[in-house]
Design a protein around this motif. Structure first.
Motif, short mmCIF file in Angstrom:
data_model
loop_
_atom_site.label_atom_id
_atom_site.label_comp_id
_atom_site.label_asym_id
_atom_site.label_seq_id
_atom_site.Cartn_x
_atom_site.Cartn_y
_atom_site.Cartn_z
N ARG A 171 -29.79 101.33 19.67
CA ARG A 171 -28.91 100.27 20.17
C ARG A 171 -27.81 100.80 21.06
NH1 ARG A 171 -28.37 101.30 14.78
NH2 ARG A 171 -26.29 101.55 13.89
N SER A 172 -27.81 102.09 21.38
CA SER A 172 -26.80 102.66 22.27
C SER A 172 -27.44 103.81 23.03
CB SER A 172 -25.61 103.17 21.44
OG SER A 172 -24.70 103.87 22.26
N GLU A 183 -28.32 105.57 27.35
CA GLU A 183 -28.01 105.61 28.78
C GLU A 183 -29.29 105.51 29.61
OE1 GLU A 183 -24.34 107.29 26.95
OE2 GLU A 183 -26.04 108.59 27.30
N HIS A 222 -29.39 105.98 18.55
CA HIS A 222 -29.47 106.48 19.93
C HIS A 222 -30.90 106.91 20.25
CE1 HIS A 222 -25.40 107.17 18.27
NE2 HIS A 222 -25.00 106.70 19.44
N VAL A 269 -22.36 103.35 15.41
CA VAL A 269 -22.58 102.22 16.31
C VAL A 269 -22.75 100.97 15.45
CG1 VAL A 269 -23.96 101.29 18.21
CG2 VAL A 269 -23.84 103.77 17.87
#
Ligand SMILES: [Mn+2]
Length: 319
Positions: free
Chosen positions: A182-183, A185, A131, A249
């Motif tokens: 890879r994840s 907002e 993240h 993830v």
């Protein structure tokens, strides 16, 4: 390596393990018990068997909380205390190794390291994570503080997190590199983009290899800084190797690649601290993730060649 080079192998300073018992930063509070689980499984003994000097030097517990506002306050209070503990160990000449706990503990860890080195100059930080952890309370959909430490260290967020020690901006944007993301907002991505932070997303890491990316990241964070550190979120690893993390993830860094690339990174005299976080024992039924944390820390703290040329700043523990 010839005999003279072997003789000059640098051993990291004694490792001061600091337990960060915090889960209030996450929606799933399971990471609160991560440090205790790793201690009970024998992390210090594992490092001893690998030839390291390591001991549990401190333990910091977050107060419990009932709601989102309470969790943020708990994380703020926890980090103020953690920062004092980390600063004391850095001043003693040990290498602080913070064991989490959710990733909100990074605020305390790196605020303390920045404070310690401030008279000499800036610090750098390599952030390995699935993240971006760069939310502010205004941008975060979940309001979970473990998604905010990068922003806080850059000076964005609540004063209780940005201004430990009475000053903000512990990290300059070009002294930070994030690897393995890879994840994330839109809000946190917008903040990092506006600041010009270098992010090596997972497709780049997969294509170039973790070792090449890490080498570039370390070179960047060492440039124009007097010391640097590594914050390793176990969720950066592929869930096949580390299923027991706060927020797994898919399609991450393989453990063997991470161990190979990080081998002896703490032998660099400019390496100021290490942090391994987000171990969630509730999701680690076969102990695989705990073993991954043990193996990573043993690899990072292997003796290594003396940096050449020697730096004026940095720690001075020579074998
Ligand atoms: Mn993280």
């Amino acid at each position: 390596m010839n005999r003279e080079a072997m003789r000059r192998m640098r051993t990291p300073c004694p490792l001061a393990l600091i337990g960060a018992e915090v889960g209030e930063g996450a929606s799933d509070a399971g990471c609160k018990w991560g440090a205790q689980a790793l201690r009970e499984r024998g992390l210090a003994a594992h490092l001893h068997r690998a030839g390291r000097q390591a001991h549990w030097a401190g333990w910091v517990q977050a107060p419990g909380a009932r709601d989102a506002a309470g969790r943020l306050r708990a994380v703020e209070r926890f980090n103020a205390e953690l920062a004092q503990r980390v600063l004391a160990e850095a001043q003693s000449g040990a290498l602080p190794v913070v064991v989490g706990g959710d990733h909100s503990c990074a605020v305390g860890t790196w605020s303390a390291i920045a404070e310690h080195w401030r008279p000499q100059g800036d610090i750098g930080l390599v952030w390995v994570d699935a993240h971006l952890d760069a939310h502010t309370p205004a941008s975060s959909p979940s309001g979970a503080p473990h998604g905010m430490p990068v922003a806080a260290l850059l000076g964005h967020g609540t004063p209780g997190l940005t201004s430990l020690g009475g000053w903000a901006g512990k990290l300059q944007p070009d002294h930070l590199v994030i690897l393995g993301a890879r994840s994330f907002e839109a809000g946190e991505l917008a903040l990092l983009t506006s600041l010009g932070v270098r992010v090596m997303y997972m497709p780049e890491v997969a294509q170039r290899g973790f070792a090449a990316c890490l080498a570039e990241a370390v070179a960047q964070v060492r440039r124009h800084t007097v010391a640097w550190g590594l914050s390793f979120d176990l969720d950066a690893l592929d869930p096949a190797d580390a299923p027991g993390t706060g927020t797994p993830v898919a399609a991450g860094i393989r453990l063997a690649d991470a161990m190979g690339a990080l081998r002896a990174c703490a032998a660099d005299p400019a390496c100021a601290a290490l942090e391994v976080v987000e171990y969630n024992p509730r999701h680690d039924s076969d102990g695989r993730t705990a073993q991954a944390a043990f193996d990573l820390l043993a690899a990072m703290t292997e003796p290594g060649p003396v940096a050449d040329p020697p730096r004026e700043a940095g720690r001075t523990c020579l074998a």
